[in-house]
Motif scaffolding. Structure first.
Motif, PDB file in Angstrom:
ATOM      1  N   ARG A  62     -20.261  82.530 -47.852  1.00 46.71           N
ATOM      2  CA  ARG A  62     -20.624  83.518 -48.882  1.00 46.71           C
ATOM      3  C   ARG A  62     -20.850  82.807 -50.213  1.00 46.71           C
TER       4      ARG A  62
ATOM      5  N   GLU B 202     -24.254  80.948 -50.158  1.00 48.04           N
ATOM      6  CA  GLU B 202     -25.435  81.813 -50.214  1.00 48.04           C
ATOM      7  C   GLU B 202     -25.519  82.585 -51.526  1.00 48.04           C
ATOM      8  N   HIS B 203     -24.375  83.053 -52.024  1.00 47.67           N
ATOM      9  CA  HIS B 203     -24.391  83.862 -53.234  1.00 47.67           C
ATOM     10  C   HIS B 203     -24.636  83.016 -54.479  1.00 47.67           C
TER      11      HIS B 203
ATOM     12  N   THR C 271     -33.424  90.350 -54.706  1.00 51.11           N
ATOM     13  CA  THR C 271     -31.975  90.406 -54.545  1.00 51.11           C
ATOM     14  C   THR C 271     -31.582  89.920 -53.151  1.00 51.11           C
ATOM     15  N   LEU C 272     -30.306  89.559 -53.015  1.00 50.82           N
ATOM     16  CA  LEU C 272     -29.820  89.039 -51.745  1.00 50.82           C
ATOM     17  C   LEU C 272     -29.745  90.145 -50.692  1.00 50.82           C
TER      18      LEU C 272
ATOM     19  N   SER D 112     -22.148  86.999 -45.574  1.00 50.11           N
ATOM     20  CA  SER D 112     -23.196  85.977 -45.603  1.00 50.11           C
ATOM     21  C   SER D 112     -23.979  86.028 -44.317  1.00 50.11           C
TER      22      SER D 112
ATOM     23  N   HIS E 225     -27.798  89.883 -48.154  1.00 50.28           N
ATOM     24  CA  HIS E 225     -26.429  89.838 -47.636  1.00 50.28           C
ATOM     25  C   HIS E 225     -25.463  89.770 -48.829  1.00 50.28           C
ATOM     26  N   PRO E 226     -25.359  90.848 -49.617  1.00 48.80           N
ATOM     27  CA  PRO E 226     -24.594  90.774 -50.862  1.00 48.80           C
ATOM     28  C   PRO E 226     -23.082  90.806 -50.676  1.00 48.80           C
TER      29      PRO E 226
ATOM     30  N   ASP F 205     -28.213  83.337 -56.870  1.00 47.24           N
ATOM     31  CA  ASP F 205     -28.506  83.967 -58.156  1.00 47.24           C
ATOM     32  C   ASP F 205     -28.380  82.964 -59.301  1.00 47.24           C
TER      33      ASP F 205
END
Length: 222
Positions: free
Chosen positions: A185, A188-189, A103-104, A110, A106-107, A192
């Protein structure tokens, strides 16, 4: 241009090699620059003209400093270099942080934002978080055009990074400026979705393309 690259993993090596071939003066920063095993691993880069120094020396050398370290360790490593040494520099951040379970790290925000907040005098530009290292340095390896994104507060720094992307083969119409560093954000996000696409297609070597409506067909406001 003088480029310092923090990180000796696959991404750092790919970028260092490509920019060295493009004629840039590349120094790779490592916590163990004299390690014989590391020197053997980076033999090809050394032959191409890149040099290996410690992280502080790579930062001191750089007009543009590239963060290609694991995202969970990036801020701590940059703190060892120190804010004064990073002040005014362009920091091209390609890292994404992952925890042990995938999992990230930095959820909510970022890593790019965290770096900018920790080093307010450094000109942070986020890019390359949506593609694999192979596509980073060879966009023409794809069947069609792809989009790469920029996020950051400093317009001049983004132009510098845009130029470095061009040296890797990215045409102007493939580079999309998303706006300020908060938009990192989205980059990076995307990780997933990136992993899901890779599993579905059996390859990490793919790009994404922002496709706009045909002329006269758009609907304002979505």
């Amino acid at each position: 241009m003088r480029i310092g690259i923090l990180g000796t993993g696959h991404v750092g090596q790919a970028l260092a090699s490509a920019w060295a071939r493009a004629g840039h003066d590349v120094v790779i920063g490592s916590r163990r620059p004299g390690d014989p095993e590391l020197l053997a691993k980076l033999e090809g880069l050394l032959a191409a003209g890149a040099r290996i120094e410690d992280s502080a020396a790579a930062a001191a050398h750089a007009e543009v400093l590239v963060n290609a370290t694991p995202g969970t360790a990036s801020v701590a490593l940059l703190r060892t270099i120190g804010a004064p040494a990073l002040a005014g520099k362009v920091l091209l951040d390609v890292a994404v942080g992952f925890l042990a379970d995938g999992t990230l790290s930095h959820p909510v925000v970022s890593l790019g934002e965290e770096i900018q907040r920790a080093f307010p005098e450094t000109r942070v530009v986020k890019t390359f978080s949506t593609i694999d290292r192979g596509v980073m340095v060879a966009p023409d390896s794809l069947e069609g055009p792809s989009t790469v994104f920029l996020s950051g507060e400093d317009a001049e720094a983004k132009q510098v990074v845009h130029g470095l992307l061009a040296d890797l083969g990215w045409p102007d119409d493939s580079v999309l400026d998303l706006g300020g560093i908060a938009t990192a954000r989205g980059q990076e996000h995307f990780a997933d979705l990136f992993v899901a696409v890779a599993r579905a297609t059996g390859t990490y070597e793919f790009g994404i393309r922002v496709v706009l409506p045909a002329a006269g067909q758009g609907v304002a406001g979505g």
